[in-house]
Design an enzyme around this catalytic site. Structure first.
Site, PDB file in Angstrom:
ATOM      1  N   SER A 152       0.878  -1.039  -0.095  1.00 41.24           N
ATOM      2  CA  SER A 152      -0.015   0.193   0.053  1.00 41.24           C
ATOM      3  C   SER A 152       0.852   1.283  -0.036  1.00 41.24           C
ATOM      4  CB  SER A 152      -0.702   0.085   1.174  1.00 41.24           C
ATOM      5  OG  SER A 152      -1.226   1.358   1.756  1.00 41.24           O
ATOM      6  N   TYR A 165      -0.362  -0.831  10.209  1.00 41.62           N
ATOM      7  CA  TYR A 165      -0.657  -1.200   8.768  1.00 41.62           C
ATOM      8  C   TYR A 165       0.603  -0.672   8.137  1.00 41.62           C
ATOM      9  CZ  TYR A 165      -3.381  -1.231   4.340  1.00 41.62           C
ATOM     10  OH  TYR A 165      -3.664  -1.742   3.011  1.00 41.62           O
TER      11      TYR A 165
HETATM   12  N1  LIG Z   1      -8.862  -0.428  -1.023  1.00 42.54           N
HETATM   13  C1  LIG Z   1      -7.485   0.000  -1.112  1.00 42.54           C
HETATM   14  O1  LIG Z   1      -7.622   1.277  -1.321  1.00 42.54           O
HETATM   15  C2  LIG Z   1      -6.377  -0.433  -0.767  1.00 42.54           C
HETATM   16  C3  LIG Z   1      -5.072   0.205  -0.680  1.00 42.54           C
HETATM   17  C4  LIG Z   1      -3.912  -0.278  -0.267  1.00 42.54           C
HETATM   18  C5  LIG Z   1      -3.825  -1.761  -0.288  1.00 42.54           C
HETATM   19  N2  LIG Z   1      -5.055  -2.327  -0.120  1.00 42.54           N
HETATM   20  C6  LIG Z   1      -4.830  -3.665   0.194  1.00 42.54           C
HETATM   21  O2  LIG Z   1      -5.547  -4.751  -0.768  1.00 42.54           O
HETATM   22  C7  LIG Z   1      -5.772  -5.909  -0.289  1.00 42.54           C
HETATM   23  C8  LIG Z   1      -7.213  -6.071  -0.380  1.00 42.54           C
HETATM   24  O3  LIG Z   1      -8.044  -4.858   0.332  1.00 42.54           O
HETATM   25  P1  LIG Z   1      -9.616  -4.615  -0.319  1.00 42.54           P
HETATM   26  O4  LIG Z   1      -9.598  -3.119  -0.538  1.00 42.54           O
HETATM   27  O5  LIG Z   1     -10.025  -5.425  -1.309  1.00 42.54           O
HETATM   28  O6  LIG Z   1     -10.511  -4.886   0.957  1.00 42.54           O
HETATM   29  P2  LIG Z   1     -11.821  -5.655   1.163  1.00 42.54           P
HETATM   30  O7  LIG Z   1     -12.045  -5.765   2.714  1.00 42.54           O
HETATM   31  O8  LIG Z   1     -12.946  -5.269   0.197  1.00 42.54           O
HETATM   32  O9  LIG Z   1     -11.401  -6.995   0.915  1.00 42.54           O
HETATM   33  C9  LIG Z   1     -10.483  -7.912   1.563  1.00 42.54           C
HETATM   34  C10 LIG Z   1     -10.893  -9.410   1.922  1.00 42.54           C
HETATM   35  O10 LIG Z   1      -9.835  -9.913   2.755  1.00 42.54           O
HETATM   36  C11 LIG Z   1     -10.760 -10.796   3.598  1.00 42.54           C
HETATM   37  N3  LIG Z   1      -9.664 -11.073   4.657  1.00 42.54           N
HETATM   38  C12 LIG Z   1      -9.375 -10.088   5.833  1.00 42.54           C
HETATM   39  N4  LIG Z   1      -8.920 -10.757   6.916  1.00 42.54           N
HETATM   40  C13 LIG Z   1      -8.819 -12.051   6.395  1.00 42.54           C
HETATM   41  C14 LIG Z   1      -8.289 -13.240   6.996  1.00 42.54           C
HETATM   42  N5  LIG Z   1      -7.837 -13.148   8.136  1.00 42.54           N
HETATM   43  N6  LIG Z   1      -8.283 -14.492   6.160  1.00 42.54           N
HETATM   44  C15 LIG Z   1      -9.064 -14.391   4.916  1.00 42.54           C
HETATM   45  N7  LIG Z   1      -9.616 -13.530   4.423  1.00 42.54           N
HETATM   46  C16 LIG Z   1      -9.350 -12.247   5.029  1.00 42.54           C
HETATM   47  C17 LIG Z   1     -11.922 -10.143   3.909  1.00 42.54           C
HETATM   48  O11 LIG Z   1     -13.037 -11.067   4.371  1.00 42.54           O
HETATM   49  C18 LIG Z   1     -12.148  -9.569   2.559  1.00 42.54           C
HETATM   50  O12 LIG Z   1     -13.015 -10.308   1.751  1.00 42.54           O
HETATM   51  C19 LIG Z   1      -5.636  -5.953   1.423  1.00 42.54           C
HETATM   52  O13 LIG Z   1      -4.167  -6.243   1.474  1.00 42.54           O
HETATM   53  C20 LIG Z   1      -5.444  -4.158   1.480  1.00 42.54           C
HETATM   54  O14 LIG Z   1      -4.500  -3.958   2.549  1.00 42.54           O
HETATM   55  C21 LIG Z   1      -6.220  -1.828  -0.366  1.00 42.54           C
END
Ligand SMILES: NC(=O)c1ccc[n+]([C@@H]2O[C@H](COP(=O)([O-])OP(=O)(O)OC[C@H]3O[C@@H](n4cnc5c(N)ncnc54)[C@H](O)[C@@H]3O)[C@@H](O)[C@H]2O)c1
Length: 268
Positions: A152, A165
């Site tokens: 991120s 984080y």
């Molecule tokens: N959305 C953003 O702007 C953003 C920015 C930077 C990084 N990220 C990273 O992208 C990745 C996906 O995030 P997202 O935005 O799609 O979020 P989201 O919440 O839409 O999806 C994340 C998924 O991970 C699952 N999850 C969480 N903890 C878990 C666990 N212990 N075991 C199994 N599954 C688990 C959740 O149930 C969910 O379905 C993450 O690593 C997040 O840190 C997202």
């Protein structure tokens, strides 16, 4: 022609958001995908979406933080599809607060899901990958495998209120660079995608679940779109997945140990 025909992929946190879009994208390019999420319903929904669009999927339900999860995830790929070619470490969540209010539990939980869990998954994959690579080398074949870890802009540039984080997302970059060096001999490309702001549950307006705060303040979202993201809006999960996909294609076979930001032009 499908670029990933017959390749076997495992994608954590694929029940929603970016992980779901990654699983669908890889499957649409012919990969057999093991879908993981914490609960049955989102995991099965993604797997069904893949099969309904003509792809192949299996499920591995459970928390990536369970100590035996890595072994189970890798075994599902080997037992169901007979291989392991692509690993996407995506599962995760945020649990924000300023450092003086952050508990040990809060810090450790976020490190656990974003650093310890990918470590265990990759450690579980080491032995089969080494075995496949030795066999392929003996046959004079060069077969590239792919690891894509998710970071991120919090990890690459820091972010106030996210010391857990940001530390975890910087840690996964160290893991990426180290494994690129350890696994080069097995022809594994290990890279990292650092997302900017992608429209998912994680960037919804700020919400509290008990004492857990996550999300982004609505006024910050507006400011991001107006002033900070050069392309003028948050990314979609599909655009985020495309960044991951780039590192899964044969065109990235000579790229390893790298971090790209998928953030609409945000530079940290
Ligand atoms: N959305 C953003 O702007 C953003 C920015 C930077 C990084 N990220 C990273 O992208 C990745 C996906 O995030 P997202 O935005 O799609 O979020 P989201 O919440 O839409 O999806 C994340 C998924 O991970 C699952 N999850 C969480 N903890 C878990 C666990 N212990 N075991 C199994 N599954 C688990 C959740 O149930 C969910 O379905 C993450 O690593 C997040 O840190 C997202």
């Amino acid at each position: 022609m499908q670029k990933l025909a017959g390749r076997v992929a495992i994608v954590s946190g694929a029940g929603r958001g970016i992980g779901r879009a990654v699983a669908l994208k890889l499957a649409s390019e012919g990969a057999h995908v093991v879908v993981n999420d914490r609960d049955d319903a989102p995991t099965c929904e993604t797997a069904e979406a893949i099969t309904q669009s003509g792809g192949t999927a299996a499920t591995c339900v459970g928390s990536v933080t369970d100590p035996d999860f890595g072994d189970r995830f890798v075994r599902t790929a080997l037992d169901t599809f007979g291989g392991l070619d692509i690993i996407v470490n995506n599962a995760g969540y945020t649990w924000d607060s300023v450092i003086q209010k952050m508990t040990d539990e809060q810090f450790e939980a976020v490190m656990d899901v974003h650093v310890m869990a990918p470590f265990r998954i990759l450690r579980a994959a080491a032995e089969p990958i080494r075995r496949f690579a030795k066999q392929e080398a003996a046959e004079g074949r060069e077969v590239f495998r792919k690891v894509v870890n998710i970071s991120s802009v919090s990890g690459t540039g820091g972010n106030a209120g996210q010391v857990n984080y940001a530390t975890a997302k910087a840690g996964i970059i160290g893991m990426t660079k180290t494994l690129a060096k350890e696994w080069g001999r097995y022809k594994v490309n290990v890279n990292c995608v650092a997302f900017g702001f992608i429209r998912t549950r994680m960037t919804q307006a700020i919400a509290s679940e008990g004492d857990r705060k996550s999300g982004v303040r609505p006024e910050l979202l507006e400011k991001l779109e107006r002033d900070l993201i050069p392309l003028g809006r948050l990314g979609t999960p599909e655009e985020a997945a495309d960044g991951v996909y780039l590192f899964c294609t044969p065109e990235s076979n000579y790229i390893s140990g790298q971090v790209i930001t998928v953030g609409g032009g945000i530079i940290f």
